[in-house]
Design a protein around this motif. Structure first.
Motif, PDB file in Angstrom:
ATOM      1  N   MET A   1      45.570  12.135  52.560  1.00 41.58           N
ATOM      2  CA  MET A   1      46.911  13.102  52.440  1.00 41.58           C
ATOM      3  C   MET A   1      47.535  12.632  51.137  1.00 41.58           C
ATOM      4  N   LYS A   2      47.754  13.461  50.251  1.00 40.26           N
ATOM      5  CA  LYS A   2      48.763  13.167  49.141  1.00 40.26           C
ATOM      6  C   LYS A   2      49.819  13.045  49.306  1.00 40.26           C
ATOM      7  N   TRP A   3      50.525  12.412  48.298  1.00 42.16           N
ATOM      8  CA  TRP A   3      51.969  11.856  48.161  1.00 42.16           C
ATOM      9  C   TRP A   3      52.587  13.358  48.013  1.00 42.16           C
ATOM     10  N   TRP A   4      53.735  13.699  48.609  1.00 43.68           N
ATOM     11  CA  TRP A   4      54.414  15.074  48.477  1.00 43.68           C
ATOM     12  C   TRP A   4      54.425  15.665  47.022  1.00 43.68           C
TER      13      TRP A   4
ATOM     14  N   TYR B   1      51.122  16.633  45.514  1.00 39.40           N
ATOM     15  CA  TYR B   1      50.570  17.791  46.329  1.00 39.40           C
ATOM     16  C   TYR B   1      51.202  18.978  45.522  1.00 39.40           C
ATOM     17  N   GLY B   2      52.761  18.863  45.428  1.00 40.76           N
ATOM     18  CA  GLY B   2      53.239  19.901  44.679  1.00 40.76           C
ATOM     19  C   GLY B   2      52.900  20.292  43.504  1.00 40.76           C
TER      20      GLY B   2
ATOM     21  N   HIS C   1      56.369  25.820  49.857  1.00 39.20           N
ATOM     22  CA  HIS C   1      54.917  26.088  50.065  1.00 39.20           C
ATOM     23  C   HIS C   1      54.676  27.128  51.440  1.00 39.20           C
TER      24      HIS C   1
ATOM     25  N   TYR D   1      47.884  21.487  56.545  1.00 43.45           N
ATOM     26  CA  TYR D   1      48.080  20.274  55.790  1.00 43.45           C
ATOM     27  C   TYR D   1      49.873  20.341  56.023  1.00 43.45           C
TER      28      TYR D   1
ATOM     29  N   ARG E   1      52.258  17.352  57.938  1.00 45.07           N
ATOM     30  CA  ARG E   1      53.424  16.449  56.948  1.00 45.07           C
ATOM     31  C   ARG E   1      54.763  16.876  57.757  1.00 45.07           C
TER      32      ARG E   1
END
Lengths: 160, 417
Positions: free
Chosen positions: A1-4, A7-8, B182, B237, B241
């Protein structure tokens, strides 16, 4: 998972498109050129216009880049978006909301094609009969949020 | 066996609907009949829901709506409080009352479907489907397997975008800004997908009696499944989170809790009931949904309702993919969809039609005279949803309000009609 934030940053969601529409009304005031605060009021629509107000805030449209923001109360707004055809019980509520708008302000009425055919709100009040002040646009063939952005940009005197 | 959806609840053998002071029942033993009953919610059906008003030192009625930044729909909540804890909730949806049922009387069948779609725009396809099933039942019209599957695809698309809307509203209430952005992007993409494949962002004007109003290109379904799968991956996804965010979970956990006994007594259905651990879904009665995984949760709080909705998003995406494949098989095997019996549309009769809308069971009873509507009655899930809101909010504090209200997916337009 990417750091928030990463991701944005990896997703470019804002679309580059033109929202132009043939309109003839002038900007209500030059002070709206850089920012415009809008307040939507549901006067009896079937709820799809309300759902489209949420869609209008989606990153695809990114309305903040044009200086368009949602206000939390009518007293902080420059434009009142009247959504749907008013039910009888919403007429005094609408008039009082208009009364609360700080000047200069504009009103934009948005109705679906079904409203015009009297399907959506049968027995509803024709907004033209209410003689609302500063009613600058009356959209009667609404399809999607782009229609609203086009009206607001025209109101601001902007052509994107 | 169909379970009670009416406010009378509790009788496992009957489907109950209510109209004025009468209750419609149908069961295998006694058939269909109207019986007279005195039920408080029946009397309140068209004006709102009123709890026991509370009076005392410092207690006041905090009115929320019909014009407020928090709730975009024109309805009003009356919250009785002394400043922090909510002691009683009354709901008033009369601002939105449009008398749509009575306006449908005398209309032709397709026009009546347009009226049904106008009851609640975000449940437009559910309303249209339930009414078309009622009309088809009244006129004894058999529909083709192709049409059944296309309708399921549209119904599940409606469920997906509604559930994502609700989850984005919950995230917004908890100030989960990145997630909200998102989710809104996915939500907008879903509405565009509806528009691309069904000609309307809210799936309006597509369903018809024994057919569709527009030809449906089943070749395009391959692209629909692909695009939907991509959106589902993006949602998965984000959802994973979201479950890691203690801020967000803390706001939902133990908020507006409803236990299964209360939920069944109220008559609420859909994700709200399933979030209390009850495995009930009208789709389980439908042979086209064979193998449906009915999502449930146990806690009955806002978090449980969100979990059920998220699971249903994934399940609906799989259903759409399966239905697309089955439609393709039908086409490849050369089975024609059939045009439907158009001469039957001028007939008379009465029928009842159901559908599992995104917020619960939706039912229509129609009576027809020579192809025109002579009587129509809609039992919508939001009426029971609002009753559940008023029950579950008691004892909660003011700041829980948006997490409670949004999690039920109840809408004034749907309740007021």
């Amino acid at each position: 998972m990417k750091w928030w934030p990463f991701y944005g940053l990896t997703r470019r969601l804002t679309e580059r498109t033109r929202y132009a529409k043939d309109m003839t009304f002038p900007s209500a005031s030059r002070i709206f050129r850089k920012s415009l605060h809008i307040y939507p009021i549901d006067v009896g629509n079937a709820n799809d216009l309300n759902f489209d107000m949420r869609a209008l805030q989606a990153p695809q449209y990114n309305i903040h880049r044009f200086g368009i923001f949602f206000a939390d109360v009518p007293r902080h707004a420059d434009v009142l978006l009247v959504l749907g055809r008013p039910t009888e019980k919403m007429v005094p509520v609408l008039l009082e909301t208009v009364n609360q708008m700080p000047g200069p302000y504009s009103i934009v009425s948005i109705e679906s094609e079904r409203d015009r055919r009297d399907i959506e709100s049968p027995g509803g009040v024709d907004i033209d009969n209410l003689q609302l002040p500063n009613l600058v646009a009356h959209i009667t063939d609404y399809h999607e949020p782009r229609d609203i952005i086009a009206v607001l940009l025209n109101l601001m005197g902007k052509v994107n | 066996m169909i379970r009670a959806v009416g406010i009378a609840g509790g009788d496992q053998d009957k489907l109950m609907l209510h109209d004025g002071k009468k209750v419609w029942t149908t069961s295998e033993k006694s058939g269909d009949e109207w019986i007279t009953g005195q039920l408080k919610l029946v009397a309140d059906r068209d004006t709102g829901i009123r709890g026991q008003e509370v009076f005392g030192d410092g207690v006041f009625d905090f009115r929320y709506g019909p014009v407020t930044g928090g709730i975009i729909e024109s309805g009003a909540y009356h919250l009785f409080t002394y400043g922090e804890r909510i002691l009683c909730v009354n709901v008033d949806w009369s601002y939105k009352r449009r008398n749509l049922e009575s306006s449908a009387i005398g209309l032709g069948l397709q026009d009546a479907l347009n009226v049904a779609e106008s009851v609640c725009g975000n449940f437009a396809f559910s309303h249209s489907l339930a009414m078309s099933r009622a009309i088809e039942s009244a006129l004894s019209i058999e529909i083709s397997p192709q049409l059944r599957k296309v309708r399921i695809i549209a119904l599940e698309l409606e469920r997906v975008y509604n559930h994502i809307y609700v989850i984005s509203q919950l995230a917004s209430a908890a100030a989960q800004k990145v997630m909200v952005s998102h989710l809104q992007a996915i939500y907008e993409d879903l509405l565009r997908l509806n528009n691309d494949f069904f000609g309307s962002r809210f799936l309006r004007g597509f369903n018809g009696i024994s057919g569709t109003t527009r030809p449906f290109n089943d070749e395009a379904l391959i692209h629909l499944s692909r695009r939907l799968g991509n959106l589902s991956d993006r949602f998965e996804y984000l959802y994973e989170r979201a479950l890691e965010s203690e801020n967000f979970m803390d706001r939902l956990h133990d908020t507006a809790t409803l236990d299964s006994d209360k939920a069944e007594k109220i008559g609420v259905t859909g994700p709200t009931l399933r979030a209390t651990g009850v495995r009930e879904d009208f789709r389980l009665q439908d042979p086209d949904y064979e193998g449906l995984r009915c999502a449930t949760s146990q806690m009955g709080d806002s978090l449980a309702r969100m979990e059920v909705r998220a699971e249903e998003v994934f399940e609906s995406v799989e259903i759409i993919s399966d239905m697309s494949g089955e439609l393709k098989e039908l086409r490849d095997s050369g089975i024609a969809p059939g045009a439907g019996n158009k001469s039957a549309l001028d007939g008379s009769g009465s029928g009842i039609g159901y559908c599992e809308s995104p917020s619960g069971l939706l039912a229509y009873i129609v009576e027809l005279q020579r192809g025109k509507i002579s009587s129509v009655y809609a039992a919508t899930p939001s009426i029971f949803g609002f009753k559940a809101i008023t029950e579950s909010l008691l004892g909660n504090i003011f700041t829980d309000f948006p997490f409670a209200v949004e999690s039920f997916g109840a809408y004034f337009a749907d309740a007021a009609r």
